[in-house]
Design a protein around this motif. Structure first.
Motif, mmCIF file in Angstrom:
data_model
loop_
_atom_site.group_PDB
_atom_site.id
_atom_site.type_symbol
_atom_site.label_atom_id
_atom_site.label_comp_id
_atom_site.label_asym_id
_atom_site.label_seq_id
_atom_site.Cartn_x
_atom_site.Cartn_y
_atom_site.Cartn_z
ATOM 1 N N MET A 230 0.853 -1.205 0.000
ATOM 2 C CA MET A 230 0.000 0.000 0.000
ATOM 3 C C MET A 230 0.882 1.247 0.000
ATOM 4 O O MET A 230 1.895 1.307 0.687
ATOM 5 C CB MET A 230 -0.879 0.020 1.255
ATOM 6 C CG MET A 230 -1.992 -1.007 1.245
ATOM 7 S SD MET A 230 -3.434 -0.452 2.191
ATOM 8 C CE MET A 230 -2.812 -0.585 3.867
ATOM 9 N N ASP A 231 0.460 2.271 -0.760
ATOM 10 C CA ASP A 231 1.210 3.523 -0.733
ATOM 11 C C ASP A 231 0.679 4.427 0.375
ATOM 12 O O ASP A 231 -0.267 4.087 1.085
ATOM 13 C CB ASP A 231 1.164 4.225 -2.098
ATOM 14 C CG ASP A 231 -0.241 4.649 -2.453
ATOM 15 O OD1 ASP A 231 -1.175 4.290 -1.710
ATOM 16 O OD2 ASP A 231 -0.402 5.338 -3.475
ATOM 17 N N ALA A 232 1.301 5.605 0.537
ATOM 18 C CA ALA A 232 0.933 6.515 1.626
ATOM 19 C C ALA A 232 -0.558 6.843 1.576
ATOM 20 O O ALA A 232 -1.249 6.856 2.597
ATOM 21 C CB ALA A 232 1.764 7.789 1.518
ATOM 22 N N GLN A 233 -1.043 7.090 0.350
ATOM 23 C CA GLN A 233 -2.445 7.459 0.169
ATOM 24 C C GLN A 233 -3.394 6.375 0.688
ATOM 25 O O GLN A 233 -4.390 6.666 1.341
ATOM 26 C CB GLN A 233 -2.678 7.683 -1.339
ATOM 27 C CG GLN A 233 -3.623 8.796 -1.649
ATOM 28 C CD GLN A 233 -3.240 10.075 -0.930
ATOM 29 O OE1 GLN A 233 -2.104 10.524 -1.037
ATOM 30 N NE2 GLN A 233 -4.149 10.631 -0.172
ATOM 31 N N ALA A 234 -3.057 5.111 0.372
ATOM 32 C CA ALA A 234 -3.911 3.998 0.787
ATOM 33 C C ALA A 234 -3.931 3.857 2.308
ATOM 34 O O ALA A 234 -4.978 3.598 2.907
ATOM 35 C CB ALA A 234 -3.430 2.709 0.133
ATOM 36 N N HIS A 235 -2.758 4.039 2.944
ATOM 37 C CA HIS A 235 -2.701 3.961 4.408
ATOM 38 C C HIS A 235 -3.541 5.074 5.033
ATOM 39 O O HIS A 235 -4.275 4.851 5.994
ATOM 40 C CB HIS A 235 -1.251 4.065 4.895
ATOM 41 C CG HIS A 235 -0.476 2.792 4.712
ATOM 42 N ND1 HIS A 235 -0.782 1.644 5.401
ATOM 43 C CD2 HIS A 235 0.556 2.488 3.908
ATOM 44 C CE1 HIS A 235 0.061 0.684 5.032
ATOM 45 N NE2 HIS A 235 0.884 1.170 4.122
ATOM 46 N N LEU A 236 -3.421 6.276 4.474
ATOM 47 C CA LEU A 236 -4.203 7.405 4.997
ATOM 48 C C LEU A 236 -5.692 7.137 4.814
ATOM 49 O O LEU A 236 -6.508 7.478 5.672
ATOM 50 C CB LEU A 236 -3.805 8.694 4.277
ATOM 51 C CG LEU A 236 -2.504 9.319 4.743
ATOM 52 C CD1 LEU A 236 -2.106 10.461 3.826
ATOM 53 C CD2 LEU A 236 -2.648 9.831 6.170
#
Lengths: 199, 199
Positions: free
Chosen positions: B1-7
């Motif tokens: 997961m990228d940063a966006q997905a984690h957020l």
């Protein structure tokens, strides 16, 4: 500590979140205490964010851990001559979603707001000046909110950039998409009239 | 997961909290990603609450792990003849803080609210009836909110208790403390007039 003290600690941490007051925080804390599954999910999401998400030291947007500067800063396909200055990383996400901008970003991490103790020194304005040294930016777009504090922030950044050989613009004022004339406030209508364009 | 997905995951868990919409949750998630210390404090508080706080199976209030029934249910100094029925454990905390009640409590864990899918079966009403069997309660006070859903909940509980040999009362309607007449809404004023008392 008894149950009450633990709930109080939890609501204190929740009240540190933006837009959360004491009473809302207490309601949230009780909801989380009553639903352990929700609390667990939140803890997992917090830990994952803590582990995998960082702030880009260059532009201030969110970036995966280990990717700094972020992809928006390093992408070779983006326009190096336009810099969009925003208040918050969330603004970068919104502008990216609009698809209308392909330049670089700079987040100030706030706006001038004396009421909440946010002065010029809290803004990443020095970092903005530092980024202009030796850079190819010909235009700086201020994508700052249109309230009083946003206006003050724009004036401040405008002055700061006075000595720079760069064109400074601000997002257009006017009616938001999908709005009715009768429902618009008078300041918005006044600005939309002043900014009218031929069709 | 990228940063966006984690957020995104984090804001989804935050949006499950009461009173938190999608946009507020996104703002909170970004604030937590930007302030790792706040995220750590929140995780610690969540884990402590998860570990040390339970719901009393008797009355529904919050109690330390291992103390069930809670101290409000077992305290020998409280009045066993009066039962106060509330919507939420938070109401118990508020009534305790008022100092005006020394009886027992029963939390329904909600109120009738067809709009949010909360029907009679979601309320702890059966548990309420079960508590009356062999108990010494002579009065049941409905400390339920004064909106439409609260009124419906009161009617429902009133009917449920019809066959019981017990006096059912509801908290007084009237002006809240510190309020001005001119600032009160018409329903409150009407109820305050109807409930006027000699001084």
């Amino acid at each position: 500590m008894d149950a009450q003290a633990h709930l109080h600690e939890l609501s204190l941490s929740l009240a540190r979140l933006p837009g959360v007051g004491r009473r809302s925080a207490e309601r949230m804390a009780l909801a989380l205490a009553r639903k352990p599954d929700d609390a667990d999910t939140l803890v997992r999401a917090l830990n994952a964010t803590r582990e995998h998400v960082r702030v880009c030291t260059h532009c201030g947007s969110m970036t995966p851990a280990g990717v700094d500067p972020c992809r928006l800063c390093t992408s070779p396909t983006r326009d190096d001559t336009v810099l969009c200055v925003v208040e918050d990383p969330s603004d970068i996400i919104a502008i990216e979603a609009s698809g209308g901008f392909i330049g670089r970003y700079h987040s100030l991490m706030g706006k001038l707001s004396p009421m909440s103790g946010q002065g010029p020194s809290q803004l990443r304005a020095e970092a903005l000046l530092a980024r202009l040294v030796g850079a190819a930016f010909s235009e700086i777009i201020l994508a700052i909110s249109t309230d009083v504090e946003g206006d003050a922030t724009c004036s401040y950044i405008r002055e700061l950039l006075d000595a720079q050989d760069v064109c400074v613009t601000r997002l257009a004022f006017g009616l938001p998409a999908g709005s009715g004339i009768a429902y618009s406030d008078s300041i918005t209508l006044d600005r939309a009239l002043k900014g009218r364009q031929s069709v």
